[in-house]
Design an enzyme around this catalytic site. Structure first.
Site, mmCIF file in Angstrom:
data_model
loop_
_atom_site.group_PDB
_atom_site.id
_atom_site.type_symbol
_atom_site.label_atom_id
_atom_site.label_comp_id
_atom_site.label_asym_id
_atom_site.label_seq_id
_atom_site.Cartn_x
_atom_site.Cartn_y
_atom_site.Cartn_z
ATOM 1 N N LYS A 241 0.857 -1.192 0.000
ATOM 2 C CA LYS A 241 0.000 0.000 0.000
ATOM 3 C C LYS A 241 0.891 1.239 0.000
ATOM 4 O O LYS A 241 1.706 1.422 0.892
ATOM 5 C CB LYS A 241 -0.908 -0.004 1.229
ATOM 6 C CG LYS A 241 -1.703 1.284 1.422
ATOM 7 C CD LYS A 241 -2.438 1.280 2.760
ATOM 8 C CE LYS A 241 -3.032 2.641 3.062
ATOM 9 N NZ LYS A 241 -3.675 2.701 4.401
ATOM 10 N N ASP A 246 -2.502 10.619 3.104
ATOM 11 C CA ASP A 246 -3.917 10.292 3.272
ATOM 12 C C ASP A 246 -4.596 11.344 4.141
ATOM 13 O O ASP A 246 -4.424 11.361 5.360
ATOM 14 C CB ASP A 246 -4.065 8.908 3.905
ATOM 15 C CG ASP A 246 -5.515 8.547 4.149
ATOM 16 O OD1 ASP A 246 -6.385 9.113 3.461
ATOM 17 O OD2 ASP A 246 -5.769 7.697 5.012
ATOM 18 N N LYS A 253 -10.058 13.357 7.896
ATOM 19 C CA LYS A 253 -9.482 13.054 9.201
ATOM 20 C C LYS A 253 -9.479 14.292 10.084
ATOM 21 O O LYS A 253 -9.446 15.426 9.588
ATOM 22 C CB LYS A 253 -8.025 12.577 9.049
ATOM 23 C CG LYS A 253 -7.832 11.250 8.371
ATOM 24 C CD LYS A 253 -6.348 10.909 8.297
ATOM 25 C CE LYS A 253 -6.103 9.613 7.538
ATOM 26 N NZ LYS A 253 -6.539 8.432 8.292
ATOM 27 N N ASP A 264 1.751 6.464 5.587
ATOM 28 C CA ASP A 264 0.771 5.561 4.996
ATOM 29 C C ASP A 264 1.297 4.868 3.740
ATOM 30 O O ASP A 264 0.612 4.032 3.165
ATOM 31 C CB ASP A 264 -0.516 6.333 4.679
ATOM 32 C CG ASP A 264 -1.767 5.508 4.920
ATOM 33 O OD1 ASP A 264 -1.665 4.468 5.597
ATOM 34 O OD2 ASP A 264 -2.841 5.895 4.440
ATOM 35 N N ASP A 323 -12.090 7.341 3.958
ATOM 36 C CA ASP A 323 -10.839 7.167 4.703
ATOM 37 C C ASP A 323 -10.449 5.689 4.797
ATOM 38 O O ASP A 323 -9.397 5.375 5.303
ATOM 39 C CB ASP A 323 -10.978 7.779 6.103
ATOM 40 C CG ASP A 323 -9.631 7.974 6.781
ATOM 41 O OD1 ASP A 323 -8.607 8.046 6.068
ATOM 42 O OD2 ASP A 323 -9.597 8.053 8.024
ATOM 43 N N GLU A 325 -9.459 3.926 2.358
ATOM 44 C CA GLU A 325 -9.035 4.000 0.962
ATOM 45 C C GLU A 325 -7.937 3.004 0.612
ATOM 46 O O GLU A 325 -7.834 2.561 -0.529
ATOM 47 C CB GLU A 325 -8.565 5.422 0.634
ATOM 48 C CG GLU A 325 -7.117 5.754 0.996
ATOM 49 C CD GLU A 325 -6.791 5.556 2.479
ATOM 50 O OE1 GLU A 325 -5.663 5.125 2.782
ATOM 51 O OE2 GLU A 325 -7.639 5.826 3.343
ATOM 52 N N ARG A 327 -7.531 -0.085 1.328
ATOM 53 C CA ARG A 327 -8.056 -1.382 0.886
ATOM 54 C C ARG A 327 -8.604 -1.311 -0.535
ATOM 55 O O ARG A 327 -8.594 -2.310 -1.241
ATOM 56 C CB ARG A 327 -9.110 -1.871 1.882
ATOM 57 C CG ARG A 327 -10.348 -1.017 1.973
ATOM 58 C CD ARG A 327 -11.148 -1.263 3.241
ATOM 59 N NE ARG A 327 -10.448 -0.756 4.414
ATOM 60 C CZ ARG A 327 -10.907 -0.840 5.666
ATOM 61 N NH1 ARG A 327 -12.055 -1.449 5.900
ATOM 62 N NH2 ARG A 327 -10.224 -0.339 6.678
#
Length: 478
Positions: A241, A246, A253, A264, A323, A325, A327
């Site tokens: 990933k 993010d 967030k 991230d 959020d 995202e 996955r």
């Protein structure tokens, strides 16, 4: 830090500072026992005492003397020595079994990331020299130690390579720059490198990944690095990933939660570090590293809660939270990876859920999948390499929580429990049936980044996943 091994008696090695590890029992018979005791030294684990008049640094080690304790003790000693003005340090062996841990303590413990400091603090210590002699005067086979040094330096430096990538800011490490970094790595390490831009992603029908990156001025990239030796014993696919930043998207967030979101991308950085080490170790394993590099931002064209996305494998996804995202990106990258490479195993690495930290704490990687024996192998590999892992079990009832009445699957659970597991169960929808037993998901949300020093780690990226994966590959792909 230059780490060397010399085939010389310890006392013949010329260095400005000597390092010794002492147990509480060993303190009783130490030549400087009285002086150390007077200084308050009790040989507690990682307790340090410098006898500068003897050019000696003494570090306490628990009587159990495990790899983990030697690794962290060496890291503590190196950090202390870096504050002195000595240019070189020497250390004897404490049995060959602990040599790898000592090397890692040096390389990982001395790591500093100061690229953004206007006036970085210099340190004089530049060389650590090991003898092939044990501290008791007995000797070890030099060639065995030399092999350990060679392999461990490659793995430890790959870990620091990952740390450097994770620690770079989202302004500097955009999806495009991650692709540039991968291209440079490929050129340096003789790897194959394929980069898919937005047009190519559209042709590949990677709509979930494209949706996540749609509102960003930095368009997404899919990166495929490949190491292909002659006659490989196994073919391994790694998926990372790569959210270079993010914001949470429209499910924005909280401001405090946005800080550290440069981390991230740690899963993507990890798979790049792993394939770097594999190529330098020249392992007889074909390895493919796939990275979904994306930035999740807000804007008038951002994807929205209530959207339904069609993933590469044709499955539809109801979006209830933008959020969640990572996955979505992994769904497409996993599909692309399986379509393009027929592997013996597929492993994905992702800073996927805060729920994993709630379950396992901030130091431990969550291990999930269908194959119980394979997951146990990874627990052993983690323990042997100095990383922490814990298994989070699947069950059919948790799978019901990501059921969608509108689409094939929902990107978030309907209940606020078992979030790390339900995220992995979401990914399971994008694993081909013939790969179910060959897939393991690693949630490194807690283990990939730290804001307080622990063990061999300083502030920032830890390089989680690199050491344990190399351990597993070298043990199970012979």
């Amino acid at each position: 830090m230059n780490v060397k091994l010399l085939n010389q008696p310890f006392e013949h090695i010329d260095a400005e500072l000597k390092l010794e590890f002492v147990t509480p029992k060993g303190l009783e018979t130490h030549p400087h026992s009285a002086l150390l005791t007077q200084a308050g030294f009790k040989a507690d684990q990682e307790q340090l005492c410098a006898l500068h008049e003897h050019r000696l640094l003494v570090c306490g080690i628990d009587a159990t003397q495990s790899d983990e304790l030697y690794r962290s003790a060496m890291a503590a000693a190196i950090k202390a020595a870096m504050n002195f003005t000595y240019a070189s340090l020497k250390c004897a062996q404490y049995t060959p079994e602990h040599f790898r841990a000592l090397i890692e303590g040096v390389v990982l413990g001395s790591y500093k990331f100061e690229s953004y400091k206007s006036d970085p603090k210099p340190f004089k210590l530049s060389e650590v020299i090991f003898s092939n002699d044990n501290h008791d005067g007995s000797s070890n086979a030099f060639d065995v130690l030399e092999t350990t040094l060679h392999q461990t330096l490659i793995i430890a430096k790959a870990t620091n390579f990952v740390r450097n990538l994770v620690n770079q800011t989202p302004y500097d490490m955009t999806p495009q720059m991650m692709a540039v970094t991968a291209d440079k790595l490929a050129a340096a390490n003789n790897l194959e490198c394929t980069i898919l831009d937005v047009n190519a992603l559209e042709k590949e029908k990677m709509n979930a990944m494209l949706a996540v990156g749609r509102a960003s001025s930095n368009p997404p990239r899919l990166i495929h690095l490949a190491y292909k030796p002659a006659n490989p014993k196994k073919v391994i696919t790694l998926v990372g990933k790569g959210l270079t930043y993010d914001s949470g998207g429209l499910s924005l967030k909280a401001s405090t939660s946005m800080v550290t979101m440069k981390m991230d991308k740690a899963g993507a950085c990890a798979v790049m570090g792993i394939i770097k080490a594999v190529s330098e170790l020249k392992l007889d394993i074909e390895v493919h590293a796939f990275v979904g590099a994306v930035e999740n931002m807000i804007g008038g064209n951002a994807y929205k809660p209530d959207d339904v996305l069609v993933a590469k494998n044709g499955k539809t996804i109801e979006v209830r939270n933008t959020d969640a995202e990572g996955r979505l990106v992994l769904a497409d990258v996993l599909g692309y990876a399986q379509e393009n490479v027929k592997a013996d195993y597929i492993f994905d690495y992702a800073t996927l859920t805060g729920a994993c930290m709630v379950a396992l704490g901030p130091y431990t990687t969550g291990v999930m999948g269908h194959n119980e024996e394979l997951k146990q192998e990874w627990l052993s590999a983690a323990e042997a390499s100095g990383e922490y892992c814990g298994i989070l079990p699947f069950n059919r009832h948790l799978k019901k929580l990501i059921k969608s009445d509108l689409a094939d699957v929902c990107n978030v659970s309907s209940k606020p429990y078992g979030g790390a597991i339900t995220a992995a169960l979401f990914l399971d929808n994008f694993i081909d049936d013939d790969m179910k037993e060959k897939w393991v998901h690693f949630d490194i949300a807690g283990s990939a980044y730290t804001e307080s020093a622990w063990d061999v780690h300083t502030y920032g990226g830890t390089g989680a996943g690199v050491r344990m994966t190399l351990n597993w590959l070298m043990e199970h792909c012979k």
